[in-house]
Design a protein around this motif. Sequence first.
Motif, short mmCIF file in Angstrom:
data_model
loop_
_atom_site.label_atom_id
_atom_site.label_comp_id
_atom_site.label_asym_id
_atom_site.label_seq_id
_atom_site.Cartn_x
_atom_site.Cartn_y
_atom_site.Cartn_z
N LEU A 228 0.86 -1.18 0.00
CA LEU A 228 0.00 0.00 0.00
C LEU A 228 0.89 1.24 0.00
CD1 LEU A 228 -3.15 0.47 0.23
CD2 LEU A 228 -2.70 1.13 2.60
N PRO A 229 0.63 2.22 -0.86
CA PRO A 229 1.49 3.40 -0.91
C PRO A 229 1.68 4.04 0.47
CG PRO A 229 -0.02 3.40 -2.76
CD PRO A 229 -0.44 2.27 -1.87
N ALA A 230 2.89 4.51 0.73
CA ALA A 230 3.22 5.04 2.05
C ALA A 230 2.31 6.19 2.45
CB ALA A 230 4.68 5.47 2.08
N GLU A 231 1.99 7.08 1.49
CA GLU A 231 1.14 8.23 1.86
C GLU A 231 -0.26 7.79 2.22
OE1 GLU A 231 1.01 7.84 -2.68
OE2 GLU A 231 2.50 7.66 -1.06
N LEU A 232 -0.75 6.73 1.59
CA LEU A 232 -2.08 6.21 1.92
C LEU A 232 -2.06 5.51 3.27
CD1 LEU A 232 -4.99 5.82 1.14
CD2 LEU A 232 -4.32 3.89 -0.30
N ARG A 233 -1.00 4.77 3.53
CA ARG A 233 -0.84 4.11 4.83
C ARG A 233 -0.83 5.15 5.95
NH1 ARG A 233 3.66 1.64 3.73
NH2 ARG A 233 5.05 3.14 4.73
#
Length: 279
Positions: A228-233
């Motif tokens: 999962l993309p870091a910014e979304l996490r």
Amino acid sequence: MIARRSLLAGGALLAAPALAQAPPLRFAVGPFQPTPGDTRRAFAPFFAHLADRLGRRHELSVTGDWAGIAVALGSDQVDCAWMGPWGYVLAQDRAGAEAVAMVLWRGSPTYHAIILARPDLPIARFPEDARGLSISFADAGSTSGWLVPHHWFLRQGIDPRTYFRYRDGASHAANVIAVANGQVDLATDYDRNLAAMQAAGRVRPEQVKVVWRSDPLPNDALAVRRGLPAELRTALAEAAMASTAEMLPPDYTGWVPATSETYAPIAAAGRALGRLRNA
């Protein structure tokens, strides 16, 4: 005017048109309530809050067993799941899932596994006085209903499959009802569930008694899939921290940050029982 709006999430400005075109967030939750419908009604407001904070559409799946949610997260069928500690450890071990938050229950970050007994049984010492009685464990993906009691019995030099008349695979609610109705002598559960069932009138306090209680265990995890993309996490974690008790099921009061180390005691129990691939 949608094209000119933006949303602050995870510390970055994300353009609304990009969010509108993004696929829905796929959420999942385990069988915390007696029926899937009960679970969906109790947990849907929280997941709607997460999606709203991120400006995303969402889907919510309710798994039928505790192991199932680990499989769903580990196979990238869902992006983010509210799951029990052992289910999270399984998903982390098998597919690199990551814990981003831990829920608080009545302000506490911990809870206890318990074993219930019929109140008429003369059990002064446990497990000595319970040998040969019937016992119902929850399914093998449950922290309090399977992993923790199995680990405790192992440390006592006891195999519950031969020490008791053993069965497993039941839901926590079914275990409590089975003891209350006299269908089984003993059953595993956890204190949060018993308190919730008593508060809802599904079982009366005098219908069961607690004969064993574990050491404190870390509460449920909010976990995300590997990749999962870091910014979304980060945005999901921050949205969870911003939730209030009104958005959560009864008696849950908020979230605190968590990592895989938060669940190290659960992983240790899993390794002791030979249940982890990366032992």
